[in-house]
Every structure is written in structure tokens, then in C-alpha cells.
Write an enzyme that holds these catalytic residues in place. Structure first.
Site, PDB file in Angstrom:
ATOM      1  CG  HIS A 140     -87.461  29.068  31.763  1.00  0.00           C
ATOM      2  ND1 HIS A 140     -86.693  29.404  32.851  1.00  0.00           N
ATOM      3  CD2 HIS A 140     -87.115  27.797  31.443  1.00  0.00           C
ATOM      4  CE1 HIS A 140     -85.933  28.362  33.189  1.00  0.00           C
ATOM      5  NE2 HIS A 140     -86.166  27.369  32.335  1.00  0.00           N
TER       6      HIS A 140
ATOM      7  CG  ASP B   1     -58.795  46.076  27.806  1.00  0.00           C
ATOM      8  OD1 ASP B   1     -59.658  45.221  27.528  1.00  0.00           O
ATOM      9  OD2 ASP B   1     -59.069  47.146  28.382  1.00  0.00           O
TER      10      ASP B   1
ATOM     11  CD1 TRP C 155     -86.190  26.864  23.810  1.00  0.00           C
ATOM     12  CD2 TRP C 155     -84.561  27.988  22.787  1.00  0.00           C
ATOM     13  NE1 TRP C 155     -85.196  25.977  23.484  1.00  0.00           N
ATOM     14  CE2 TRP C 155     -84.185  26.633  22.858  1.00  0.00           C
ATOM     15  CE3 TRP C 155     -83.676  28.883  22.177  1.00  0.00           C
ATOM     16  CZ2 TRP C 155     -82.973  26.155  22.356  1.00  0.00           C
ATOM     17  CZ3 TRP C 155     -82.464  28.399  21.675  1.00  0.00           C
ATOM     18  CH2 TRP C 155     -82.131  27.055  21.764  1.00  0.00           C
TER      19      TRP C 155
ATOM     20  CB  SER D 212     -74.540  41.823  21.866  1.00  0.00           C
ATOM     21  OG  SER D 212     -73.798  41.379  22.966  1.00  0.00           O
ATOM     22  CB  SER D 213     -73.447  36.983  20.218  1.00  0.00           C
ATOM     23  OG  SER D 213     -74.390  36.951  21.245  1.00  0.00           O
TER      24      SER D 213
ATOM     25  CG  HIS E 117     -76.401  20.728  17.839  1.00  0.00           C
ATOM     26  ND1 HIS E 117     -77.263  20.089  18.688  1.00  0.00           N
ATOM     27  CD2 HIS E 117     -75.179  20.268  18.161  1.00  0.00           C
ATOM     28  CE1 HIS E 117     -76.593  19.267  19.460  1.00  0.00           C
ATOM     29  NE2 HIS E 117     -75.325  19.354  19.161  1.00  0.00           N
TER      30      HIS E 117
ATOM     31  CD  GLU F 287     -76.673  29.888  21.608  1.00  0.00           C
ATOM     32  OE1 GLU F 287     -76.003  30.452  20.720  1.00  0.00           O
ATOM     33  OE2 GLU F 287     -76.781  30.307  22.764  1.00  0.00           O
TER      34      GLU F 287
ATOM     35  CE1 TYR G 138     -72.073  19.852  21.848  1.00  0.00           C
ATOM     36  CE2 TYR G 138     -72.345  20.266  19.514  1.00  0.00           C
ATOM     37  CZ  TYR G 138     -72.431  19.412  20.595  1.00  0.00           C
ATOM     38  OH  TYR G 138     -72.879  18.141  20.421  1.00  0.00           O
TER      39      TYR G 138
ATOM     40  CB  SER H 176     -60.495  22.075  31.740  1.00  0.00           C
ATOM     41  OG  SER H 176     -61.426  21.294  31.051  1.00  0.00           O
TER      42      SER H 176
ATOM     43  CG  HIS I   9     -79.415  15.802  16.774  1.00  0.00           C
ATOM     44  ND1 HIS I   9     -78.094  15.683  17.068  1.00  0.00           N
ATOM     45  CD2 HIS I   9     -79.821  16.890  17.448  1.00  0.00           C
ATOM     46  CE1 HIS I   9     -77.726  16.648  17.884  1.00  0.00           C
ATOM     47  NE2 HIS I   9     -78.753  17.394  18.126  1.00  0.00           N
ATOM     48  CG  HIS I  10     -82.130  19.851  17.596  1.00  0.00           C
ATOM     49  ND1 HIS I  10     -82.170  20.054  18.943  1.00  0.00           N
ATOM     50  CD2 HIS I  10     -80.830  19.938  17.254  1.00  0.00           C
ATOM     51  CE1 HIS I  10     -80.952  20.266  19.413  1.00  0.00           C
ATOM     52  NE2 HIS I  10     -80.113  20.191  18.396  1.00  0.00           N
TER      53      HIS I  10
ATOM     54  CB  THR J 262     -68.950  14.309  24.693  1.00  0.00           C
ATOM     55  OG1 THR J 262     -69.270  15.019  23.495  1.00  0.00           O
ATOM     56  CG2 THR J 262     -69.550  15.035  25.867  1.00  0.00           C
TER      57      THR J 262
ATOM     58  CE  LYS K 221     -63.483  19.071  25.699  1.00  0.00           C
ATOM     59  NZ  LYS K 221     -63.482  20.425  26.160  1.00  0.00           N
TER      60      LYS K 221
ATOM     61  NE  ARG L 103     -89.805  20.583  24.140  1.00  0.00           N
ATOM     62  CZ  ARG L 103     -88.606  21.105  23.931  1.00  0.00           C
ATOM     63  NH1 ARG L 103     -87.974  21.733  24.895  1.00  0.00           N
ATOM     64  NH2 ARG L 103     -88.047  21.013  22.748  1.00  0.00           N
TER      65      ARG L 103
END
Lengths: 107, 600, 343, 194
Positions: B65, B94, B138, B168-169, B252, B254, B256, B267, B301-302, B327, B330, B449
């Protein structure tokens, strides 16, 4: 087909250095490498070995990037594309070494 | 066109709009797969001591998931908008490298299929069961992912799939950086770039810098699993915590990568339906850039519960709190955009406003995580699950839904039904809060979890049931959206060039746009070309319409992409010949690609 | 709604968190009992410090929440589209406002950051002399507790004296786990190759629930624990019982047959049992009968559950490393009788 | 040269392929940054030998380093020749660069095999694992570079390299020099600072 306008620029090739400059840079690089290996073998330098080697290799790194990869003459933007991630990588390395106690005073 | 020819035209397409649609439909299918996995999870947890699925299957479900939603649904859904919308917004024909773009897409599909093949290929590995899907979460913390503790092919599927998706990315990242910087229409200065394109640029920079780190982390894991090294194993002095650092240095940014595009969409949507320009454009852009940059300095911080020591905890806590500032800025700018406007509550607008409301909650719970002592009670509980879903569902998915309703008429020429759209919004909004708000409490009351079962003693049974009901409501809402899309194909109102009165360039051309996008590349004189009187005419006086060259397709991106999963079969099946076949295909593809006459 | 609470429910939530009670009940959860695993029910200095900090941050968050969502609601109502209204004035920005709403959150964050830093350093101190040392060893999927000064080894149920500082040293025997008993305080990961520490002082007599908080494989959900915080005399009495040797079995009793079965079925290969065996792969069973639960805190320690457990451990606890030894019913009954004797 | 899609006019006046390639090099900085970080973090943590000072051969690697520096010189000379339109010398310098690259790779193959003979493998200890993965990744990059150079050389032989498409050589050069500067870092961090 694109419409010509003031804001679009034809791709310019910046002037590249001559073979003479390339040869001079190569000479400096070789001399620096010889000094590096020399510093490694001379016991007198061992107290300053790490900073000396880091400095020397940083100079070599910069020379190749500036002259052989033409960053000195080419667009500043390429310097950003290369330098930005380079600094991020350096920061990451320093951060990880700090987190794994590489900079902790040895007791 | 014969059916075969039509198929070939899709397999060889290099048109950014077609690739955008391919991305959209593929990613949406994986969004449904990930959602289905979530529903199984919630069904199991609807009551204590649940028996819907086994422990092993449950562990595969939550792992897949997370992985599916992050890498196979949300990222490619944002990529579909990058592909379809960005070239239109900047006035380009293009992307910079159309064939590389096709390559990105095919690599994504093949990597996704490889990873999901693990649901059905258990018998090939004599696993005694059908599913051998990845099952270590994950973020796959070492050393649980080592051969010793995960002997099956589960983790192999995960790490090989992720490696392929990374390719790919990365390819897409390079492509969009160059596209946005170099293919802007005349007059479109960087500070006239639509915010969505700006956020795409920031996201692309994050992708090309963050993905190499996870690549290395996965390479080291591959060596541990296939070649007997000890990078993450304590038996020879290695440290499983290194994996956590490398993973989160990637992980992290990721986060963002997932949220910034949604912020870009919001926006765009808010000004259009408030009939007001975005408030503080420069501030919004720079705070997006700042968020992307600061995202590099907060990874630990994770890991507050790892025990990094008070100094590291303090440093990472401070940098994390700092991110709250841009943040917050915004959010205030979006509110100021709405202030004094004439708000038309179309479905796109509802989702964009929902984004602000829900993302704020996710941001605030994020601040409680930024404080390490408080985080020690919250991390790895349902509280943190609530947090990421307010950010990634309330944030990213709401932003994406806003984008879908906003740009659907541009992409297909037909408007989605607003009535069904409002049902969709209402169901998802209510379901989302019902599903995820109770999780804050469930976590604070002590439920970790990633547990497939829990004791009724914890006193969280009712809250879990409520959460499950909410999850199924979301499911119903998504079904309404699918129905909406389906009926729009034939019964949708035709859109015209600009159904919303948008300000940006994509609304100047027909819906869907012609293959070459713009008959004449417009010259841009302001940030809001269609709202400003000073805008230069799109077609200069006396300009001669030159014949527009449309690039042909190419099969070589697909061929090259095919080589990657074949290569991955070698470690997966422990059979070396696959490696040679795969490498040969890749080499052949690259050489044919490189020497193929092609012009865009 | 009030009939939901008894005093224990009320007690379950700390004083400054009483406002949560109606919320809990409204959410339909409050009747579920006293929340033995709640993090909002601090029972140690460590948990108390975290709780105060979280409460601070929580109220700041509530303030911002009300402000932002209130403003949003106001805007939605006030500025909704009206027929015939003029096109809004295009405002592009306002420097003073931007500065203001950059500084305001920054200021709030300072109010959060200062107590945060203080708590970080206050809760990660070295253990004072005289602290009770306990080594916590995490296994897939159970907890081992060693009291090196007392010579006591037990599993899953941690006994601690109230009012005394405890220094926990956390190590893992296999993968990464996380030790979490919310009443005692925040979780701390248990990482192979590292020793993590938790220093805390339980402050009231209570039984707390906890469990592993870092995903650690198939039965992660079943790696539960219990903390019995006892008054000093009760704790000393417990230590005394644990320090005693294994109970003796009467000759010719069913328990004696069980003792032989314990040897015959290879249980001694993994479990410590008095002086009979010293293996340390599984939990020390010398005083199994004194524990409330078995199998990683998963089942109550009674004959029924013990029988089911030994008959087929992997069926009761997915992935269990303890294998099914295919003990026939007769021997099983003897084994249970024996294990129940080992108090 | 794998990508032939640049337009002749661009918003920044920069060649799109070159821009993409600089972005790629930036990305590679993080790749090697992560590998070097891993090496540094695990430095001195090997439980058993051989340790770096037991096994690293400084004189030998100095020659390899010199070789790679010279190849960079050949590369810039090749580029200068192509830009002048001097195809004859371009062919010479290109093949010289490739040969020096092959020489470097042979040196690495020799080094790896001798290490394995002396008892240092991937599995031996953390030094072996980090060393082989870091220098091996670099070697793989050199290999790609050699193939690329030889391809360009063949193109030159076919007379298809002209001053107009010198940018294809320039990009290959960027790659080659980048691989060189990475070696400068590896030589210092791994070999000299023990």
C-alpha cells in the site's frame, strides 16, 4: 520553427581554452599528484597529512572542473547545476560522519 | 487506422500529451490497486483480533500500500500533469527530450508490473503460497530485509522494482529541468512562470538529487542479499542504522516531491476560481524553493526514536521546525488569494480549498512530530499514520483531484460532471476525515502501526471501526469519480478552449490541443497572459505561419526500457543468462536510439 | 454520556487533559475502559515531561488551527460568488503582510523549540548512582528482562519498583525492535549492535501495557509487554520469589512426567529451566507459573492457552520460532502440569 | 549524443543536451557522495583484516591516477581538434583517451584480483565491501566512458564528426572528466588518507 524574439537566445559556444592552457593545467595536475604521493611518504608531514591531502585534491578537482570541463568559461548556470548538488553531497557526507561519531573527540 | 497501427502509434509515441495520458491512466489503475490494499487493511482492523487476512498477507498489504501509493500512484500522477500541462503552460511544442520522456514512462510501467508480479508468482519460487509481495514496510528497515530474516523473494521484488522506478524518475527529472529552463516561450521569464511549472522544476531538482541516494542504499542492500556483504549487518561491524539514514536522506525530499506539485496545482486553481491573481507570487515561489532546499537538512526527524543523542535530536528538531515557516507562509498567501475574491465553488475549487483545510491539520500534527520528546510517543503509532494521510491524502491527493477536474477539459475536450464531482468531493472529504482523524486518538491511546491485530483491551475498537467506515466511504467517492470519467467520454459537455477563464497559456489553445500545441509560439508579456491587457498578441503582425514539423515516433525507448526488467530477472531468479539478455537489449536499444534520425 | 466513566476512566487521563474526555466519548471510544496503553496517562517522570511538552504544543496547534480554519470558513462564506458583483480587485501582494505572517509562525516555533530543547536534554541524562539496572533484550517476538544486580531473568512482564529511578539498557538479539510502554514514556528503538538507554522513574503503582513499536516481522503485532509498577515491598517480594530456585516436583506426580517430557521433547534446547538447562534461545521458564501471560504477552497464562500454545506455536503466533514439537495429548497434559508448577 | 533533440534557440541560450548532462553530473555527485559517505562512515570499523594499510599499493595506484589525468588531457585535446575541424587529430586523441581508459581498467582488474589473492573480498570485512563497491562503481563508469569514446572514434572514422556537432564530443568529455575528478577524490580519501 520558433519566432525570433529578444528573449530567445541562439545557443552560443563559449570560447574554449587553447591546447597550451590544457597542457599547462596537465602539468600542474601531475605536479600536484607527485606532491600528494610525496606528502604521503614523508614522515615529517604526517601531522598535517589529512588537511594537506584534502587541500591538494580539492585544488586538482577544481582545476579539472574549471579548465577541462570549461566551467570557468561556460555559463554560470552550469556551475550551479554542478555546484548545488556537490554542496548537498558534501553536507550529507559531513552530516553522516557527525552522526556516526567521526568527529567526536576520541577518548 | 488499423488496430495494430493504432497500438503501434501508442507504443512509439513521443508526444508529451499522449505520454501524459498514458501516465494518468496507468497511475490511476495503481491508485485503485493501492486503495484496494488499504481497504483490506481497514477491513482487517475494523475490529480487534480480526481474521480477514493472515499476518503474512497483512504485512504484504501495508508494505505494498505504501510503496504503491508513493511510487506507482502519486508520483506518476504528478508526472502525468508535468507531461501534459507543463509544455502547454510554458508555450513549448514538446518536452526537451521526447524519446527520453517515452523511456521514463515505459520504465515506470515495467518496474511497476515487475513489483506487482509478486502478488501472483509465489508458486514460481516454491513459496507454498500465491503471494510473495514485499513485506518489510515501505521504508524496508534493515536488518529485517537481510537474507537471514527475509529469505524469500519478497524483498528482492521490492528492491529491484524500486531500482527500476528510480531510473524512470531520474530520466524524467533531467527532462523537465531542461524543458522548463530552456523551452519557455519568448518573454516568459522565470518570474512569469506559472507556479505549477515552478513547482515541477523544484520537484525535478529534488528527484535528481534524492534518487541517487536511495539508489546507493538499495545497491548496498542488493550486495548484502545477493553477494554476502555486511553493509547493514552487525555480524561484521555493519550498522542497520546506516540504511535508515540513507533512506531518509532520500525519503524526506521524497515527501516534498509528493507535496510540491500538489501545492503548484492549488496555486493555479485558487486564482482562477477566485478571479484574483495569486497573492504574493514571488513569496509563494521562493517558499517552494526554500521548502525543497530545507528538505535536505531534516532527515533524522524520522529517526528520533533511534537514540541519536541530544545534540543531533536538537539540531534536526530545529531545522524541522524552520520548515514550518515557509509552509505556513504558503497557506497564508493562499488565504489572501481567496480574500476579497469572487469564489466559484467548482469541484476543482472545492478540492483546492479542501487541500488548504486538511493540509493545515497535517502540518500542525507535523509540528508535534518536530519536537523529539513528543515524537517519541507518536512515531510508529497511528498518530503518525494520521499525519501522513492528512499530508498525502488531504494534501497531495486532494491537490491531484483538483488538477483532474481543472485540466480534464483541456486533456480530453470534455468537462467532467459538476454534480457527480460534488458528490465525489463530499464523499471523499467526509470519508477522509472519518478515516484518518480518529487515527490521531488511536495512536495517542497506544496503538502502534503495522500491526495486523490488536487487543480489545486497548479500548480503540470503536475508533478503528469508525476509521474503517471512513475508508470505505472514500472508496465509494472514488467509484463516483470513475463513473464520472466514464460517462464524460460520451456524455460530457464539450469544453471549448477555456471553460474556466484561466490565466495561463494552456487555455489559449483548443481542447484537446493539436499535436503541435501552438500554431504560433506565443510571446509572453506578463505573468497572467490571458488576464492582462498588456499581453502581446499571440501572432505578431505579418508573421508567416511556417510549416510545423511534428516529430515521428520511436520504438527504441520502449525496447531499452524492456531490458531493465529482463536484467532484474537475473538476481530474482538467480539465473545469470537473464543478465546478458537484458544488457544486450539495453545496449541495442541505446545504440539504435542514439543513431536514429529524429528531430523534435 | 456520563455513565461511561467510572473513576478509573477519569483517572486514566491526566489532569490537564481532562478536556479530552468528552471528545473521547463523543468518538465512541470512552466506554472501552481505562486505556491501559495510553500515552496520555503518564506514570513516570519521563512520561510526565513528554506529556507537559505535548500539551503545550497541542494548544499552540489548536490556536493556529482555529485561526486558519476559521479564516478559511469566513472567506468561503463572505466572498462566495454573487451574481452581478464586480470583478475583484487584482491584488498581487503586500510586503508588510508577508513579513508579518513569516514572523508570527517563527515566534510560535520559538515558544515550542525552547521547552523542546530543555526536555530533550532533561530526558537523556546519565543514570544516577543507585538506579535499578535492567537489561532489556528484544527477540522476535518477545521481551527478555535481566536484572544483573539481582540475578533475576524474566520475560515479557517487567516488574519495577515505584519511586526508584530505573536505567534500562536495550539490546536486540535479531532485528530492530522498539521498546514502548506509553505510561512509562516515549519509545526507544532496540537495535542490534547498539545499546540504547532509557532512564526514568515510575511514580505510581499500576499495571501498564506496551508493545513493540518498530515493525519486526511476521508477528510484530504479537510482541506485547506488561509493566508491573509495584510498591517497594511488593517488588522486593517478587524479586525474592524469582531468586529462589525452581520449584520441586513431587515424585510420581503428573508434573514429574511433565518434567521428563520437557527434557524428551527438546524444550531444554532453547529454554532455561532452573538448573536443568541453561539455554537462552527462548524465554527463561524457571518461574513461568508466576507470570500472567505467555507467548510474548499474547495469551493469559492458563492451562487452556498453554495447551493450545505448546500444541502448535506457529498456528497461535504467525512465524513463531518455537516449532510444533507434535507432543501427544498425554504428554501435553503432563507438560502443562509441570509448567504450572514452576511458580 | 544519445539525445538528439536540442532546438537551436533556447530560453537560456544554452545547449539543451549540455544542460541535461550537467544536471546528470550533479545527480552523479550525490551517487558518489553516498558511496563515499558509506566508505567514510565505515572506516576503521572492520572487525577483521586485511585493513587498508595492509593491502593498498600506493605506487601502483599513483600510476593509475597519472594515467587517468593524462587521459583527461587527451580528451580536451580531442575536443579542441574537433572544434577546429581537425578530424585527423581528433581520431588520434579520441583513441588515445580510450586506450588510457582501458589501461586504467586493466590496472583495476589487476588490483582487484591481487586483493582477492591476498584475502580481501567483498565478504571479508567492511573495508572490502565498501572499497570494492565504491571503486567498482567508478570502474563501471570508466567502462561506459570507454565504450562511448570508441563509439565516437568509429563515428570519426566514418567522417561523421564535424565542428558543427562538436557538442557530442564535448558532452562525452564532460563525462570523462567527471569520472576523472571522482577518481581524484577516491585516490585521496581511500588510498592516501588511511
Amino acid at each position: 520553427m520558433q519566432q525570433p524574439s529578444t528573449d530567445e537566445h541562439p545557443v552560443v559556444q563559449h570560447a574554449h581554452p587553447t591546447a597550451g592552457v590544457y597542457l599547462r593545467v596537465a602539468t600542474i595536475l601531475v605536479i600536484l599528484t607527485v606532491i600528494e604521493v610525496g606528502v604521503f611518504y614523508v614522515p615529517a608531514f604526517h601531522s598535517i597529512l589529512v588537511p594537506a591531502l584534502l587541500l591538494l585534491s580539492a585544488v586538482k578537482f577544481t582545476l579539472v572542473v574549471m579548465f577541462y570541463m570549461h566551467l570557468k568559461m561556460d555559463s554560470r548556470f552550469f556551475t550551479f547545476l554542478f555546484g548545488g548538488p556537490l554542496l548537498l553531497g558534501l553536507g550529507m557526507t559531513m552530516g553522516l560522519m557527525f552522526l556516526f561519531g567521526a568527529f567526536a573527540l576520541r577518548r | 487506422m488499423s488496430r495494430l497501427k493504432r497500438l503501434m502509434s501508442w507504443l512509439t509515441t513521443t508526444d508529451h500529451k499522449r505520454i501524459g495520458l498514458l501516465y494518468f491512466y496507468t497511475a490511476f489503475v495503481f491508485f485503485l490497486v493501492g486503495g484496494l490494499e488499504a481497504l483490506f487493511i481497514r477491513a482487517q482492523l475494523a475490529q480487534p483480533d480480526g481474521h480477514v487476512v493472515s499476518a503474512e498477507t497483512f504485512n504484504q498489504l501495508f508494505t505494498m500500500h505504501g510503496t504503491t501509493m508513493v511510487f506507482l500512484a502519486l508520483m506518476p500522477l504528478t508526472a502525468s500533469f508535468f507531461n501534459y500541462i507543463v509544455p502547454l503552460q510554458i508555450g513549448a511544442r514538446d518536452v526537451a527530450f521526447p524519446r527520453l520522456n517515452a523511456f521514463s514512462y515505459w520504465v515506470f510501467v515495467l518496474g511497476a508490473l515487475l513489483m506487482n508480479a509478486s502478488w501472483f508468482t509465489g508458486p514460481l519460487f516454491h513459496a507454498g503460497r500465491l503471494n510473495v509481495a514485499p513485506d518489510a514496510g515501505w521504508f524496508g528497515y534493515a536488518n529485517l530485509t537481510s537474507r537471514q530474516y527475509s529469505p524469500g523473494p519478497n524483498i528482492d521484488f521490492w528492491l529491484l522494482g524500486l531500482q527500476i522506478l528510480g531510473v524512470s524518475s531520474l530520466a524524467a527529472g533531467f527532462n523537465f529541468i531542461v524543458t522548463i529552463l530552456n523551452l519557455r516561450a519568448p518573454g516568459m521569464k522565470m518570474m512569469r512562470l506559472p507556479v505549477f511549472s515552478w513547482m515541477t522544476l523544484v520537484t525535478s531538482f529534488l528527484i535528481i538529487t534524492a534518487f541517487p541516494v536511495i539508489t546507493v542504499a538499495l545497491v548496498l542492500l542488493m550486495f548484502d542479499r545477493f553477494f554476502g556483504t555486511h553493509f547493514y549487518l552487525t555480524s561484521a561491524g555493519g550498522d542497520p542504522v546506516l540504511w535508515q539514514h540513507l533512506f531518509w536522506i532520500f525519503g524526506h525530499p521524497e515527501v516534498y516531491i509528493l507535496i510540491l506539485p500538489a501545492m503548484g496545482i492549488v496555486s493555479e486553481v485558487l486564482p482562477t476560481f477566485a478571479r484574483k491573481p495569486l497573492f504574493g507570487y514571488t513569496v509563494v515561489v521562493y517558499s517552494g524553493v526554500l521548502i525543497g532546499f530545507m528538505g535536505w537538512g531534516v532527515w533524522s526527524h524520522h529517526m528520533f526514536s533511534v537514540g541519536l543523542g541530544p545534540i543531533a535530536d536538537s539540531v534536526f528538531s530545529a531545522t524541522t521546525m524552520l520548515i514550518a515557516v515557509p509552509t505556513g507562509v504558503k497557506i497564508f498567501n493562499w488565504l489572501a488569494t481567496l480574500w476579497g475574491g469572487q469564489l466559484r465553488f467548482t469541484t476543482a475549487m472545492l478540492f483546492a480549498i479542501g487541500f488548504i483545510a486538511l493540509f493545515t491539520i497535517g502540518g500542525l500534527s507535523g509540528v508535534t512530530h518536530a519536537s523529539p520528546p513528543a515524537d517519541l510517543q507518536q512515531t510508529d503509532t497511528y498518530y503518525v499514520v494520521a499525519h501522513i494521510h492528512y499530508v498525502l491524502f488531504g494534501g497531495t491527493i486532494f491537490g491531484l483531484f483538483a488538477g483532474m477536474y481543472y485540466w480534464w477539459p483541456k486533456m480530453t475536450g470534455r468537462l467532467l460532471s459538476e454534480t457527480l464531482g460534488k458528490w465525489h468531493f463530499a464523499l471523499v472529504f467526509v470519508g477522509m476525515n472519518l478515516a484518518f482523524f480518529p487515527m490521531h486518538l488511536i495512536g495517542l491511546l497506544g496503538m502502534p502501526r503495522r500491526i495486523y491485530t490488536y487487543s480489545p483491551d486497548l479500548g480503540v475498537s470503536t475508533l478503528n471501526l469508525v476509521s474503517t467506515i471512513g475508508a470505505f466511504l472514500i472508496g465509494v467517492g472514488v467509484l463516483v469519480f470513475i463513473w464520472n470519467v466514464w460517462r464524460t467520454r460520451t456524455r460530457g459537455q464539450t469544453a471549448g478552449n477555456d471553460p474556466w477563464g484561466g490565466a495561463t497559456l494552456e487555455w489559449t489553445i483548443s481542447s484537446p490541443p493539436p499535436v503541435h500545441n501552438f500554431d504560433v509560439i506565443p510571446t509572453v508579456a506578463s505573468r497572467l497572459p490571458r488576464w492582462t491587457k498588456t499581453q502581446l498578441k499571440a501572432i505578431p503582425e505579418g508573421a508567416k505561419l511556417a510549416e510545423i514539423h511534428v516529430p515521428g515516433g520511436s520504438i527504441w525507448p520502449l525496447v531499452t526500457a524492456l531490458g531493465l526488467p529482463v536484467l532484474a530477472l537475473a538476481p530474482l531468479s538467480h539465473r545469470l543468462p537473464f543478465a546478458f539478455v537484458g544488457a544486450t537489449i539495453i545496449l541495442l536499444g541505446i545504440f539504435r536510439w542514439a543513431f536514429e534520425p529524429f528531430e523534435a | 454520556m456520563t455513565e461511561c466513566w467510572d473513576s478509573s476512566t477519569f483517572d486514566a487521563v491526566s489532569r490537564d487533559r481532562r478536556w479530552l474526555l468528552p471528545l473521547l466519548c463523543a468518538a465512541g471510544a470512552a466506554c472501552g475502559g481505562p486505556f491501559p496503553q495510553s500515552s496520555l496517562r503518564p506514570r513516570s517522570d519521563f512520561a510526565g515531561a513528554i506529556d507537559r511538552l505535548f500539551t503545550d504544543i497541542f494548544w499552540w496547534a489548536v490556536l493556529v488551527f482555529i485561526l486558519v480554519e476559521g479564516l478559511l470558513l469566513f472567506i468561503i462564506v463572505r466572498y462566495r460568488y454573487r451574481e452581478g458583483a464586480p470583478t475583484p480587485k487584482p491584488t498581487h501582494g503586500h510586503t508588510l503582510l508577508e513579513i508579518a505572517w513569516t514572523l508570527a509562525p517563527a515566534l510560535i516555533l520559538v515558544f515550542i523549540a525552547v521547552p523542546t530543547m530543555r526536555t530533550i536534554f532533561a530526558t537523556q541524562t546519565d543514570s544516577p548512582a543507585g538506579a535499578l539496572r535492567v537489561e532489556v533484550v528484544a527477540h522476535q517476538w518477545w521481551w527478555e528482562y535481566r536484572y544483573p544486580e539481582l540475578g533475576v531473568v524474566t520475560a515479557n512482564e517487567l516488574h519495577l519498583p515505584a519511586g526508584r529511578t530505573v536505567a534500562l539498557a536495550l539490546t536486540s538479539a535479531d532485528v530492530i525492535h522498539s521498546f514502548w510502554a506509553p505510561g512509562l514514556g516515549g519509545k526507544r528503538d532496540v537495535i542490534p549492535g547498539r545499546t540504547n538507554r532509557l532512564v526514568l522513574r515510575p511514580d505510581s503503582v499500576d499495571t501498564l501495557l506496551g508493545q513493540c513499536a518498530e515493525f519486526c516481522g511476521a508477528s510484530h503485532a504479537n510482541m506485547r509487554l506488561r509493566v508491573m509498577v509495584e510498591a517497594e515491598p511488593a517488588f522486593q517480594a517478587w524479586v525474592g520469589r524469582q531468586q529462589a530456585g525452581a520449584a520441586s516436583v513431587a515424585k510420581g506426580s503428573l508434573a514429574e512426567q511433565g518434567q521428563q517430557a520437557f527434557r524428551r521433547y527438546g524444550c531444554v534446547g532453547c529454554h532455561t529451566m532452573g538448573t536443568m538447562s541453561t539455554a537462552i534461545i527462548g524465554p527463561n521458564l524457571t518461574h513461568l507459573g508466576s507470570r500472567m501471560t505467555i507467548a510474548g504477552g499474547l495469551f493469559p497464562n492458563d492451562s487452556v492457552h498453554l495447551t493450545r500454545w505448546i500444541a502448535d506455536p506457529p498456528a497461535e503466533k504467525p512465524g513463531s520460532i518455537m516449532p510444533n514439537m507434535h507432543v501427544p495429548a498425554g504428554d501435553l497434559a503432563a507438560l502443562i502440569a509441570y509448567l504450572r508448577t514452576m511458580r | 549524443m544519445t539525445i538528439a533533440a536540442a532546438t537551436h534557440r533556447t530560453s537560456m541560450g544554452l545547449d539543451s543536451r549540455k544542460m541535461a548532462f550537467w544536471a546528470f553530473i550533479g545527480s552523479e555527485c550525490l551517487l558518489f557522495g553516498s558511496l563515499i559517505s558509506t566508505y567514510l562512515v565505515y572506516k576503521g570499523r572492520s572487525v577483521v583484516g586485511p585493513y587498508p594499510h595492509d593491502i593498498l599499493n600506493i605506487p601502483f595506484t599513483s600510476v593509475s591516477t597519472f594515467d587517468l589525468l593524462m587521459s583527461s588531457l587527451m580528451m580536451v585535446l580531442a575536443l579542441a581538434a574537433v572544434q577546429r575541424g581537425d578530424l585527423k587529430w581528433a581520431k588520434v586523441w579520441l583513441v588515445a583517451t580510450a586506450l588510457l581508459g582501458i589501461f586504467f581498467l586493466s590496472g583495476q582488474v589487476y588490483e582487484f584480483t591481487s586483493f582477492v589473492r591476498e584475502g580481501l573480498t567483498l565478504q571479508t570485512n567492511l573495508f572490502g565491501a565498501t572499497f570494492f563497491v565504491l571503486t567498482g562503481t567508478h570502474g563501471a563508469h570508466v567502462t561506459v566512458g570507454v565504450v562511448w569514446l570508441l563509439t565516437l572514434w568509429v563515428r570519426a572514422l566514418q567522417g561523421q564528426l564535424t565542428a558543427a556537432n562538436a557538442v557530442t564530443v564535448e558532452i562525452c568529455g564532460l563525462y570523462w572528466h567527471f569520472v576523472d575528478v571522482i577518481w581524484i577524490v577516491i585516490f585521496t580519501v581511500v588510498y592516501l588518507i588511511q
